[in-house]
Design a protein around this motif. Structure first.
Motif, short mmCIF file in Angstrom:
data_model
loop_
_atom_site.label_atom_id
_atom_site.label_comp_id
_atom_site.label_asym_id
_atom_site.label_seq_id
_atom_site.Cartn_x
_atom_site.Cartn_y
_atom_site.Cartn_z
N GLU A 95 0.83 -1.20 0.00
CA GLU A 95 0.00 0.00 0.00
C GLU A 95 0.87 1.26 0.00
O GLU A 95 1.83 1.34 0.76
CB GLU A 95 -0.90 0.02 1.24
CG GLU A 95 -1.92 -1.09 1.27
CD GLU A 95 -2.94 -0.98 0.15
OE1 GLU A 95 -3.50 0.12 -0.05
OE2 GLU A 95 -3.17 -1.98 -0.53
N ALA A 98 2.91 2.72 2.94
CA ALA A 98 3.41 1.62 3.77
C ALA A 98 4.04 0.54 2.90
O ALA A 98 3.91 -0.64 3.18
CB ALA A 98 2.28 1.04 4.61
N SER A 100 6.80 -1.94 1.06
CA SER A 100 8.01 -2.66 1.43
C SER A 100 8.98 -2.57 0.26
O SER A 100 8.62 -2.88 -0.87
CB SER A 100 7.68 -4.14 1.71
OG SER A 100 8.89 -4.87 1.82
N LYS A 125 1.60 10.66 -0.11
CA LYS A 125 2.04 9.30 0.24
C LYS A 125 2.44 8.49 -0.99
O LYS A 125 3.37 7.69 -0.94
CB LYS A 125 1.00 8.56 1.08
CG LYS A 125 -0.22 8.09 0.36
CD LYS A 125 -1.14 7.32 1.31
CE LYS A 125 -2.38 6.83 0.61
NZ LYS A 125 -3.26 6.10 1.53
N SER A 129 6.25 7.16 -1.36
CA SER A 129 6.46 5.71 -1.51
C SER A 129 7.17 5.40 -2.82
O SER A 129 8.03 4.51 -2.87
CB SER A 129 5.13 4.97 -1.43
OG SER A 129 4.62 4.99 -0.12
#
Length: 191
Positions: A95, A98, A100, A125, A129
């Motif tokens: 997401e 968040a 990885s 965001k 990301s």
């Protein structure tokens, strides 16, 4: 003029032509009080002239495997692909906000976002990301913008590398392909 974004950018000549065409169609359908408002854009605006995104089929996954064009794909502002094209494996990174970065080096990383109040609400965001994934070695980032249908979303600019957005239907297709053929199982967000 051959540009794929023709007619989409408010304040540009092609958008004015598109609005006039639509007004003519609405009048032909006997609608009344149809009006076109125009204004000239005054700021610098970047947009691509042409692009494509294709998920390449691999006979290793079956005799009927074919290439699939992701029709909703659209590059984000200021994206560029050195050399003009790029081919790499794909990996789902999670997401937006968040993600990885594990296992993204050398791959095209896919992140997901489901804006609750429009793409603008997720801009920060998604950009942050995307930058994190690129800094971890991803060669490009695809943001699956989960909205109704397969809408084009031209937002989330300044990611710092080759970044694209894809619509809802293309995102489901692509992440399902990853899950089926590469064994990743936690792709979909909760509904």
């Amino acid at each position: 003029d051959g540009a794929q974004m023709w007619g989409r950018i408010s304040g540009m000549a092609s958008q004015d032509q598109t609005a006039k065409w639509l007004a003519t169609e609405l009048r032909a359908a006997d609608l009344t009080n149809v009006a076109v408002q125009s204004y000239a854009a005054s700021g610098d605006f970047w947009w691509p002239k042409s692009w494509s995104m294709t998920l390449l089929g691999d006979p290793a996954y079956g005799d009927m495997t074919i290439d699939v064009s992701l029709a909703s794909a659209i590059p984000v502002s200021r994206s560029a692909i050195p050399g003009g094209s790029l081919e790499a494996g794909v990996v789902y990174a999670g997401e937006a906000g968040a993600v990885s970065a594990e296992g993204v080096a050398g791959k095209i990383a896919i992140q997901h976002t489901r804006p609750s109040t429009g793409a603008y609400s997720d801009r920060t965001k998604v950009r942050e990301s995307s930058q994190k994934l690129l800094q971890a070695g991803a060669v490009a980032v695809i943001t699956w913008v989960e909205q109704a249908g397969n809408m084009h979303v031209f937002d989330f600019g300044q990611c710092g590398g080759p970044c694209f957005n894809i619509g809802g239907a293309d995102g489901v297709f692509l992440t399902d392909a990853i899950a089926r053929y590469w064994g990743y199982t936690t792709l979909r967000p909760l509904q």
